[in-house]
Design an enzyme around this catalytic site. Structure first.
Site, mmCIF file in Angstrom:
data_model
loop_
_atom_site.group_PDB
_atom_site.id
_atom_site.type_symbol
_atom_site.label_atom_id
_atom_site.label_comp_id
_atom_site.label_asym_id
_atom_site.label_seq_id
_atom_site.Cartn_x
_atom_site.Cartn_y
_atom_site.Cartn_z
ATOM 1 N N LYS A 1 46.563 -26.834 -18.520
ATOM 2 C CA LYS A 1 45.938 -26.332 -17.308
ATOM 3 C C LYS A 1 46.963 -26.203 -16.187
ATOM 4 O O LYS A 1 47.728 -27.137 -15.907
ATOM 5 C CB LYS A 1 44.816 -27.275 -16.866
ATOM 6 C CG LYS A 1 44.131 -26.838 -15.570
ATOM 7 C CD LYS A 1 43.104 -27.849 -15.097
ATOM 8 C CE LYS A 1 42.544 -27.448 -13.739
ATOM 9 N NZ LYS A 1 41.584 -28.444 -13.218
ATOM 10 N N ASN B 1 35.210 -9.414 -16.647
ATOM 11 C CA ASN B 1 34.554 -8.453 -15.753
ATOM 12 C C ASN B 1 33.053 -8.697 -15.751
ATOM 13 O O ASN B 1 32.563 -9.633 -16.375
ATOM 14 C CB ASN B 1 34.900 -7.017 -16.162
ATOM 15 C CG ASN B 1 34.542 -6.740 -17.607
ATOM 16 O OD1 ASN B 1 33.369 -6.783 -17.989
ATOM 17 N ND2 ASN B 1 35.552 -6.439 -18.426
ATOM 18 N N LYS C 1 41.278 11.165 -24.671
ATOM 19 C CA LYS C 1 41.109 10.196 -25.761
ATOM 20 C C LYS C 1 40.486 10.822 -27.005
ATOM 21 O O LYS C 1 40.086 10.118 -27.922
ATOM 22 C CB LYS C 1 40.306 9.006 -25.267
ATOM 23 C CG LYS C 1 40.979 8.356 -24.050
ATOM 24 C CD LYS C 1 40.514 6.964 -23.732
ATOM 25 C CE LYS C 1 41.299 6.428 -22.535
ATOM 26 N NZ LYS C 1 41.016 5.023 -22.231
ATOM 27 N N ASP D 1 41.725 -3.997 -19.200
ATOM 28 C CA ASP D 1 42.887 -3.104 -19.248
ATOM 29 C C ASP D 1 44.201 -3.889 -19.179
ATOM 30 O O ASP D 1 45.239 -3.411 -19.649
ATOM 31 C CB ASP D 1 42.846 -2.114 -18.086
ATOM 32 C CG ASP D 1 41.685 -1.149 -18.203
ATOM 33 O OD1 ASP D 1 41.370 -0.740 -19.336
ATOM 34 O OD2 ASP D 1 41.082 -0.821 -17.165
ATOM 35 N N PHE E 1 32.284 5.320 -23.153
ATOM 36 C CA PHE E 1 31.542 5.128 -21.904
ATOM 37 C C PHE E 1 32.542 5.112 -20.753
ATOM 38 O O PHE E 1 33.617 4.529 -20.875
ATOM 39 C CB PHE E 1 30.769 3.810 -21.929
ATOM 40 C CG PHE E 1 29.356 3.949 -22.436
ATOM 41 C CD1 PHE E 1 28.274 3.718 -21.606
ATOM 42 C CD2 PHE E 1 29.108 4.315 -23.753
ATOM 43 C CE1 PHE E 1 26.977 3.847 -22.059
ATOM 44 C CE2 PHE E 1 27.823 4.453 -24.234
ATOM 45 C CZ PHE E 1 26.748 4.211 -23.381
ATOM 46 N N LYS F 1 38.624 11.317 -19.476
ATOM 47 C CA LYS F 1 38.571 10.394 -20.613
ATOM 48 C C LYS F 1 38.157 11.136 -21.883
ATOM 49 O O LYS F 1 38.722 10.912 -22.965
ATOM 50 C CB LYS F 1 37.578 9.261 -20.313
ATOM 51 C CG LYS F 1 37.448 8.249 -21.429
ATOM 52 C CD LYS F 1 36.485 7.117 -21.047
ATOM 53 C CE LYS F 1 37.237 5.880 -20.663
ATOM 54 N NZ LYS F 1 36.361 4.689 -20.508
#
Length: 401
Positions: free
Chosen positions: A289, A209, A341, A279, A323, A337
């Site tokens: 490859k 990301n 959590k 995730d 975060f 969240k």
């Protein structure tokens, strides 16, 4: 961090005195209570009325001008100040202070105060390099004065070199950085995760990301500056730490981060997960490859372990912070969240907003405690945002103890 602080600005006689006007204004904007005292020479460059208008307080220029008969002015203001900033600090005032000379309002007050003192020198480059000035600065440094080094460039005298008063923004930044080292987190062990993870497809490809790790690294640097013992668990980033007191552990995948965070969790007081962990990961990875085909490619993905949720389930006395980087309804998703959590706090930001996205040097965020108490953090550098987040954490922990 300067809000409601009593700051006394001492202005001595140099052409750079005009910058002290901007410094007065900016300190006031930071929420500080600002008073100004000036040497007689300083009043030749800037009128006391200017500082009175900017600080909205009387200006002190004369030791014998007792504005209140019940108080001795230079003792009263010396006791009032939390912080004293000498800007500009000429060779003359530095010499007076280093040799215990008290012959005007500025020097008598500075010898009488126990406030934290910052010195921002400004003078000709040759004066700055003179052995007597160097000796005097070393003497003040040994007594606990904090120096904000001058910049280099074209000086009013025509010379080019070191001796130019630092810009007001840089002076405030230096003060904030030093003030943050107030041991707010002394004795605390802080565990921080940062950066992205990489989920392998084959020997040359992976999913990742846009996280660069800048927010997590800023948290680590700020926590050390506040006196904490810090461990930073980071995914693959190009950043280096400027402070060697941070223990750095490098990982690559979400599984590796899961293992390291759980290994470290029990021995830390504060745990902040700012990493952008994948995730999902490919269900199958290839030893060779993958070759391209004419048609589309389909990869089956599987969920990675939820690091933050599993830490929330194991939490004992740790203060756990997550975060939430969102692009829509950030507060709604961030609050979910926080609850789902078992977090003590969450830092929510909308990465689609200019100034708050991945890779930048600034951020905008909302800090939410489990009591649903919210603190808005306006656009600021990531280090400044980190300072505020850690200050809120320290305050909440104190309230809970």
């Amino acid at each position: 961090m300067l809000e409601n602080k009593n700051i006394l600005l001492a202005v001595s006689g140099g052409i750079a005195a005009y910058k002290a006007c901007a410094l007065t204004s900016k300190l006031t904007q930071q929420g500080a209570n600002v008073k100004v005292m000036m040497t007689t020479s300083a009043t030749e460059f800037v009128s006391p009325l200017t500082f009175q208008a900017l600080s909205r307080n009387p200006v002190y220029t004369d030791t014998f001008d007792e504005k209140d008969a019940t108080k001795i002015a230079h003792i009263d203001i010396a006791d009032w100040a939390d912080i004293i900033v000498i800007a500009p600090a000429t060779a003359n005032i530095i010499g007076k202070l280093a040799n215990g000379i008290a012959d005007d309002m500025v020097s008598t007050t500075l010898l009488a105060t126990k406030a934290t003192k910052y010195v921002a020198p400004a003078m000709n480059v040759n004066m700055y390099d003179h052995p007597a000035v160097i000796r005097n600065m070393k003497q003040l440094d040994s007594w606990g004065y904090h120096f904000i080094e001058p910049g280099a460039g074209y000086l009013a005298c025509g010379w080019i070199g070191k001796g130019r008063l630092e810009e007001p923004e840089s002076i405030i930044k230096a003060i904030l950085k030093h003030q943050s080292k107030s041991e707010l987190l002394a004795g605390k062990k802080v565990l921080i995760s940062a950066g992205p993870t990489q989920e392998k497809i084959d020997p040359v490809r992976f999913f990742t990301n846009r996280s660069t790790g800048k927010m997590g690294f800023s948290l680590a640097e700020a926590a050390v500056d506040m006196g904490a013992e810090v461990t930073l668990v980071t995914g693959p980033v190009s950043l280096e730490l400027s402070n060697d007191r941070v223990k750095r552990i490098n990982i690559t995948s979400a599984d590796e981060m899961y293992d390291v965070m759980h290994e470290q969790f029990k021995t830390h007081d504060i745990v902040i997960k700012s990493a952008a962990v994948a995730d999902y990961r490919p269900k199958v990875t290839y030893a060779e490859k993958m070759k391209k085909n004419d048609g589309p490619l389909y990869l089956e993905m599987e969920r990675t372990k939820d690091i933050l949720k599993s830490l929330g389930l194991q939490k004992e006395n740790q203060f756990l912070v997550g975060f939430a980087a969102e692009t829509s309804n950030p507060l709604e998703y961030g609050m979910k969240k926080l609850e789902n959590k078992n977090l003590d706090a969450v830092v929510i930001n909308n990465v689609a907003v200019e100034g708050a996205g991945f890779g930048g040097d600034t951020n905008i965020a909302t800090y939410v405690h489990k009591s649903h108490k919210q603190k808005e953090i306006q656009l600021a550098t990531k280090y400044e945002v980190a300072q505020k987040v850690l200050t809120y954490i320290a305050s909440d922990m104190k309230d809970e103890s």
